[in-house]
Design a protein around this motif. Structure first.
Motif, PDB file in Angstrom:
ATOM      1  N   SER A  17       0.924  -1.137   0.090  1.00  0.00           N
ATOM      2  CA  SER A  17       0.108  -0.072  -0.004  1.00  0.00           C
ATOM      3  C   SER A  17       0.828   1.191  -0.224  1.00  0.00           C
ATOM      4  O   SER A  17       1.531   1.598   1.068  1.00  0.00           O
ATOM      5  CB  SER A  17      -0.800  -0.125   1.304  1.00  0.00           C
ATOM      6  N   SER A  18       0.734   1.987  -1.172  1.00  0.00           N
ATOM      7  CA  SER A  18       1.524   3.108  -1.166  1.00  0.00           C
ATOM      8  C   SER A  18       1.080   4.254  -0.196  1.00  0.00           C
ATOM      9  O   SER A  18       0.136   4.245   0.383  1.00  0.00           O
ATOM     10  CB  SER A  18       1.800   3.813  -2.588  1.00  0.00           C
ATOM     11  N   SER A  19       2.149   5.299   0.165  1.00  0.00           N
ATOM     12  CA  SER A  19       1.635   6.088   0.913  1.00  0.00           C
ATOM     13  C   SER A  19       0.552   7.259   0.454  1.00  0.00           C
ATOM     14  O   SER A  19      -0.175   7.818   1.244  1.00  0.00           O
ATOM     15  CB  SER A  19       2.902   6.891   1.470  1.00  0.00           C
ATOM     16  N   ALA A  20       0.459   7.071  -0.663  1.00  0.00           N
ATOM     17  CA  ALA A  20      -0.822   7.622  -1.319  1.00  0.00           C
ATOM     18  C   ALA A  20      -2.115   7.345  -0.890  1.00  0.00           C
ATOM     19  O   ALA A  20      -3.030   7.737  -1.194  1.00  0.00           O
ATOM     20  CB  ALA A  20      -0.837   7.688  -3.159  1.00  0.00           C
ATOM     21  N   VAL A  63      -5.484  -3.918  -9.032  1.00  0.00           N
ATOM     22  CA  VAL A  63      -5.849  -2.490  -8.990  1.00  0.00           C
ATOM     23  C   VAL A  63      -6.463  -2.123  -7.891  1.00  0.00           C
ATOM     24  O   VAL A  63      -7.526  -2.853  -7.517  1.00  0.00           O
ATOM     25  CB  VAL A  63      -6.787  -2.439 -10.327  1.00  0.00           C
ATOM     26  N   PRO A  64      -6.002  -1.109  -7.162  1.00  0.00           N
ATOM     27  CA  PRO A  64      -6.786  -0.519  -6.151  1.00  0.00           C
ATOM     28  C   PRO A  64      -7.679   0.405  -5.946  1.00  0.00           C
ATOM     29  O   PRO A  64      -7.560   1.363  -7.106  1.00  0.00           O
ATOM     30  CB  PRO A  64      -5.611   0.060  -5.253  1.00  0.00           C
ATOM     31  N   LEU A  65      -8.566   0.427  -5.285  1.00  0.00           N
ATOM     32  CA  LEU A  65      -9.672   1.391  -5.345  1.00  0.00           C
ATOM     33  C   LEU A  65      -9.907   1.801  -3.931  1.00  0.00           C
ATOM     34  O   LEU A  65      -9.677   1.311  -3.033  1.00  0.00           O
ATOM     35  CB  LEU A  65     -11.305   0.854  -5.853  1.00  0.00           C
ATOM     36  N   GLY A 108      -6.321   3.939  -7.492  1.00  0.00           N
ATOM     37  CA  GLY A 108      -4.872   4.120  -7.240  1.00  0.00           C
ATOM     38  C   GLY A 108      -4.029   3.649  -8.276  1.00  0.00           C
ATOM     39  O   GLY A 108      -4.341   3.093  -9.349  1.00  0.00           O
ATOM     40  N   ASP A 109      -2.494   3.489  -7.935  1.00  0.00           N
ATOM     41  CA  ASP A 109      -1.498   2.999  -8.899  1.00  0.00           C
ATOM     42  C   ASP A 109      -1.810   1.502  -8.944  1.00  0.00           C
ATOM     43  O   ASP A 109      -1.692   0.757  -8.008  1.00  0.00           O
ATOM     44  CB  ASP A 109      -0.247   3.429  -8.536  1.00  0.00           C
ATOM     45  N   LYS A 167      -5.207  12.199  -7.150  1.00  0.00           N
ATOM     46  CA  LYS A 167      -5.268  12.245  -5.863  1.00  0.00           C
ATOM     47  C   LYS A 167      -4.682  10.926  -5.021  1.00  0.00           C
ATOM     48  O   LYS A 167      -4.693  10.939  -3.787  1.00  0.00           O
ATOM     49  CB  LYS A 167      -6.746  12.579  -5.288  1.00  0.00           C
ATOM     50  N   PHE A 168      -4.610   9.977  -5.798  1.00  0.00           N
ATOM     51  CA  PHE A 168      -4.426   8.450  -5.037  1.00  0.00           C
ATOM     52  C   PHE A 168      -3.320   7.783  -5.993  1.00  0.00           C
ATOM     53  O   PHE A 168      -3.274   6.698  -5.701  1.00  0.00           O
ATOM     54  CB  PHE A 168      -5.551   7.523  -5.292  1.00  0.00           C
ATOM     55  N   SER A 169      -2.427   8.558  -6.450  1.00  0.00           N
ATOM     56  CA  SER A 169      -1.366   8.206  -6.918  1.00  0.00           C
ATOM     57  C   SER A 169       0.206   8.637  -6.314  1.00  0.00           C
ATOM     58  O   SER A 169      -0.020   9.666  -5.458  1.00  0.00           O
ATOM     59  CB  SER A 169      -0.914   8.639  -8.397  1.00  0.00           C
ATOM     60  N   ALA A 170       0.999   7.795  -6.030  1.00  0.00           N
ATOM     61  CA  ALA A 170       2.459   7.979  -5.402  1.00  0.00           C
ATOM     62  C   ALA A 170       3.237   8.976  -6.421  1.00  0.00           C
ATOM     63  O   ALA A 170       4.013   9.466  -5.980  1.00  0.00           O
ATOM     64  CB  ALA A 170       2.908   6.802  -5.134  1.00  0.00           C
TER      65      ALA A 170
END
Length: 271
Positions: free
Chosen positions: A5-8, A87-89, A103-104, A135-138
């Protein structure tokens, strides 16, 4: 395999969505396709300060769902590989900005070896390009090599991984950060099979992120983070090709991070 899980994605421990038998990979098998849905809900009411004390957090909650498709095949009697895409939502609710988005994505090759019929060791390489919504990308490429293991001894299953997230430079400062820091993490799951369908389990998750650097290549004060959390849950296997797991986890210590107070789930279907 491992889910970073990225910091984004705000609150969220790397790979904390895994569940028992995550790395209990097959032996001498025909090719398998797999769909996995991971998810978690974190109450963002508390945050850890730099000194480890807790205070009021950003409020609201973070919801994350991660959909995975994977293809598994054998390379021999005891060697196998997997190709996966995830793929993350994400949805942030109860505070401003109240938003949701994609997300990424994550792509990963996986290789594993079974020294015995009841043990597995392996490695994967998660590659996470900055293709998600802003808004949800690193906003940078993140590469995460991971080592994992699994062992079954009588009714007990032990699963775990250890990894290191290696983010690339932003090129130019974003929110005062040009060079994000590396994140080390480890996860352990210990399950006991009460029956062929039900297994309660304990979880432990740890992460440590070093200091980020700004546009002048100076270390950013108070950017180092750490957290350790433990939890408990249960896994249900309704039939051989499917399983559903759910657990609750709470942080026991941390610094400079939103406190983990989360419910996790995982659904697996193979064909």
């Amino acid at each position: 395999m491992s889910i970073f899980s990225s910091s984004a994605i705000a609150a969220g421990m790397p790979s904390a969505v895994i569940a028992p038998h995550e790395f209990d990979l097959p032996l001498k098998f025909k090719p398998i396709s797999e769909f996995v849905e991971y998810g978690y809900f974190n109450s963002d009411d508390r945050t850890y300060a730099v000194d480890g004390s807790t205070s009021k957090g950003p409020d609201g909650a973070t919801y994350v769902g991660i959909s995975k498709l994977a293809y598994l095949a054998s390379l021999g009697d005891r060697l196998g590989y997997e190709i996966e895409a995830l793929v993350p939502l994400t949805k942030v609710a109860g505070r401003e900005p109240n938003d949701s988005g994609v997300g990424d994505p994550i792509f990963a090759p996986v290789l594993w070896f079974k020294p015995t019929d009841n043990t597995t060791i392996g490695a994967d390489l998660l590659v996470q390009p900055a293709w998600g919504q802003s808004k949800f990308s690193a906003h940078n490429l993140v590469v995460t090599p991971t080592l994992f293991y699994d062992a079954n001894v009588s009714h007990v299953n032990v699963d775990g991984d250890i990894g290191l997230s290696l983010p690339s430079s932003h090129g130019q400062a974003i929110n005062d950060v040009k060079d994000p820091a590396e994140t080390a993490f480890a996860n352990v799951r210990v399950a006991y099979a009460l029956t062929s369908k039900w297994s309660p389990y304990l979880s432990a998750d740890w992460q440590y992120t070093g200091k980020a650097r700004d546009g002048m290549d100076n270390a950013i004060n108070n950017s180092r983070t750490r957290e350790f959390a433990m939890g408990a849950g249960a896994m249900w296997i309704p039939f051989l090709a499917s399983s559903l797991s759910m657990s609750y986890s709470h942080a026991l210590s941390g610094a400079n991070v939103v406190q983990t107070d989360a419910v996790y789930f995982r659904y697996v279907y193979s064909w």
